[in-house]
Design an enzyme around this catalytic site. Sequence first.
Site, PDB file in Angstrom:
ATOM      1  N   ARG A  52      21.172 -22.605   3.569  1.00 47.39           N
ATOM      2  CA  ARG A  52      19.781 -22.895   3.848  1.00 47.39           C
ATOM      3  C   ARG A  52      19.086 -21.841   4.695  1.00 47.39           C
ATOM      4  O   ARG A  52      18.043 -21.316   4.324  1.00 47.39           O
ATOM      5  CB  ARG A  52      19.657 -24.215   4.635  1.00 47.39           C
ATOM      6  CG  ARG A  52      19.327 -25.417   3.861  1.00 47.39           C
ATOM      7  CD  ARG A  52      19.845 -26.595   4.643  1.00 47.39           C
ATOM      8  NE  ARG A  52      21.283 -26.392   4.807  1.00 47.39           N
ATOM      9  CZ  ARG A  52      22.176 -26.754   3.907  1.00 47.39           C
ATOM     10  NH1 ARG A  52      21.819 -27.381   2.843  1.00 47.39           N
ATOM     11  NH2 ARG A  52      23.468 -26.508   4.076  1.00 47.39           N
ATOM     12  N   THR A  53      19.660 -21.557   5.864  1.00 48.41           N
ATOM     13  CA  THR A  53      18.913 -20.759   6.835  1.00 48.41           C
ATOM     14  C   THR A  53      18.654 -19.346   6.303  1.00 48.41           C
ATOM     15  O   THR A  53      17.544 -18.831   6.398  1.00 48.41           O
ATOM     16  CB  THR A  53      19.666 -20.720   8.181  1.00 48.41           C
ATOM     17  OG1 THR A  53      19.942 -22.067   8.558  1.00 48.41           O
ATOM     18  CG2 THR A  53      18.844 -20.067   9.258  1.00 48.41           C
ATOM     19  N   LYS A  91      35.256  -2.362   9.174  1.00 48.90           N
ATOM     20  CA  LYS A  91      35.984  -1.114   9.446  1.00 48.90           C
ATOM     21  C   LYS A  91      36.160  -0.908  10.941  1.00 48.90           C
ATOM     22  O   LYS A  91      36.483   0.185  11.399  1.00 48.90           O
ATOM     23  CB  LYS A  91      35.203   0.085   8.881  1.00 48.90           C
ATOM     24  CG  LYS A  91      35.066   0.115   7.379  1.00 48.90           C
ATOM     25  CD  LYS A  91      34.429   1.454   6.999  1.00 48.90           C
ATOM     26  CE  LYS A  91      34.024   1.513   5.558  1.00 48.90           C
ATOM     27  NZ  LYS A  91      33.207   2.708   5.299  1.00 48.90           N
ATOM     28  N   ARG A 108      22.773 -14.273  12.674  1.00 46.43           N
ATOM     29  CA  ARG A 108      23.624 -15.428  12.991  1.00 46.43           C
ATOM     30  C   ARG A 108      25.005 -14.907  13.323  1.00 46.43           C
ATOM     31  O   ARG A 108      25.532 -14.031  12.639  1.00 46.43           O
ATOM     32  CB  ARG A 108      23.687 -16.369  11.783  1.00 46.43           C
ATOM     33  CG  ARG A 108      24.757 -17.422  11.918  1.00 46.43           C
ATOM     34  CD  ARG A 108      24.714 -18.442  10.816  1.00 46.43           C
ATOM     35  NE  ARG A 108      23.601 -19.360  10.994  1.00 46.43           N
ATOM     36  CZ  ARG A 108      23.440 -20.459  10.259  1.00 46.43           C
ATOM     37  NH1 ARG A 108      24.296 -20.752   9.298  1.00 46.43           N
ATOM     38  NH2 ARG A 108      22.409 -21.255  10.477  1.00 46.43           N
ATOM     39  N   HIS A 118      19.865 -22.804  18.053  1.00 44.19           N
ATOM     40  CA  HIS A 118      19.406 -22.614  16.666  1.00 44.19           C
ATOM     41  C   HIS A 118      17.913 -22.976  16.679  1.00 44.19           C
ATOM     42  O   HIS A 118      17.491 -24.016  16.175  1.00 44.19           O
ATOM     43  CB  HIS A 118      20.199 -23.536  15.743  1.00 44.19           C
ATOM     44  CG  HIS A 118      20.062 -23.239  14.284  1.00 44.19           C
ATOM     45  ND1 HIS A 118      19.132 -22.348  13.769  1.00 44.19           N
ATOM     46  CD2 HIS A 118      20.743 -23.733  13.218  1.00 44.19           C
ATOM     47  CE1 HIS A 118      19.271 -22.317  12.443  1.00 44.19           C
ATOM     48  NE2 HIS A 118      20.231 -23.139  12.090  1.00 44.19           N
TER      49      HIS A 118
HETATM   50  C1  NCD Z   1      23.455 -25.853  10.944  1.00 43.76           C
HETATM   51  C2  NCD Z   1      24.063 -24.655  11.651  1.00 43.76           C
HETATM   52  O1  NCD Z   1      24.389 -23.653  11.038  1.00 43.76           O
HETATM   53  O2  NCD Z   1      24.156 -24.760  12.860  1.00 43.76           O
HETATM   54  N1  NCD Z   1      23.084 -25.589   9.629  1.00 43.76           N
HETATM   55  C3  NCD Z   1      21.838 -25.081   9.390  1.00 43.76           C
HETATM   56  O3  NCD Z   1      21.489 -24.024   9.847  1.00 43.76           O
HETATM   57  N2  NCD Z   1      20.996 -25.842   8.686  1.00 43.76           N
HETATM   58  C4  NCD Z   1      24.265 -27.084  11.073  1.00 43.76           C
HETATM   59  C5  NCD Z   1      25.688 -27.105  10.589  1.00 43.76           C
HETATM   60  O4  NCD Z   1      26.242 -26.084  10.159  1.00 43.76           O
HETATM   61  O5  NCD Z   1      26.264 -28.179  10.631  1.00 43.76           O
END
Ligand code: NCD
Length: 300
Positions: free
Chosen positions: A55-56, A83, A105, A133
């Site tokens: 999703r993100t 590497k 991320r 997040h």
């Molecule tokens: C979340 C995350 O990555 O923290 N997912 C997301 O970004 N929608 C929640 C999760 O992984 O459970």
Amino acid sequence: MPKAKNTRHFITQDDFTTDEIKEVFAMADIFNDTKSSNTLQDKLIVTLFFENSTRTRSSFEIAAKRLGAKVVNLDLGTSSSSKGESIEDTVANLNAMNPDAIVMRHRTSGLPKSLTRYVNCPIINAGDGKNSHPTQALLDLYTIQEHFRGDIDGKSIAIVGDIKNSRVASSNIKLLPRFGLKLILVAPECFMPMDDEFEKAHQLTDVIDRVDIVMSLRTQIERHSESHYKSLEQYGQDYCITKDIFGDRDVLLLHPGPVNRNIDISDDMLADTRCKVLRQVTNGVAIRMAILLKLLETSG
Ligand code: NCD
């Protein structure tokens, strides 16, 4: 390295004032109606995901493209991090190619903040360990506001599940009270955070009559050093959100995804009109469009 004059990063929800969040929401309202514009057509955005994401990452990419920006997704399987290059060097090298923003991320809490020293474009945190997040928390709050047509002051929300290891919970716990929401944390002891600021319960059934919103969370097994349950199914027996628990109550159900079906939320509750999981995903694009626009317009 020459520092851009007004580079603003988005590392936690606290980087935006309450008024700025309202401004982001007003922009998101417009993007939900209009879908695309070419405001960022000469901009280039790099996404750097060291942890899995469906999703993100796609939400950021779609948001950027809907604003006319170009997007480069760094494929970490083939990048030099495999590497032995340090993340600081990877980011400094990417920055030397003059992107207009880096969305990242990483499993290490605090890393996006420490990397701001190596760049002169905005870094947007798409999740750092269990720390933060912020774009998810903003889209969650936006979805709540949208549902209650702005009337959220004093509403109660139960956050249910692995709160201790969830960056989504961590950001929401800080963000939602700023907008007048009352939190109830619902989890087994092993998933309950330490802080005593909020009401706590071990079962959703104990508090369901007092809440307006339930936010279910996935169990973050990738962050557990020991196993707390024999299986996720066993955890689900106590914490799965079912129609039996919800009854006919007028309660909004949220989840950041990915959902573990019939462990976090039952099939029938996922199909229920009170469940807004897909609306959260739709709103996520509009919110990220607004955040990109805000940061890229003010940085430079
Ligand atoms: C979340 C995350 O990555 O923290 N997912 C997301 O970004 N929608 C929640 C999760 O992984 O459970």
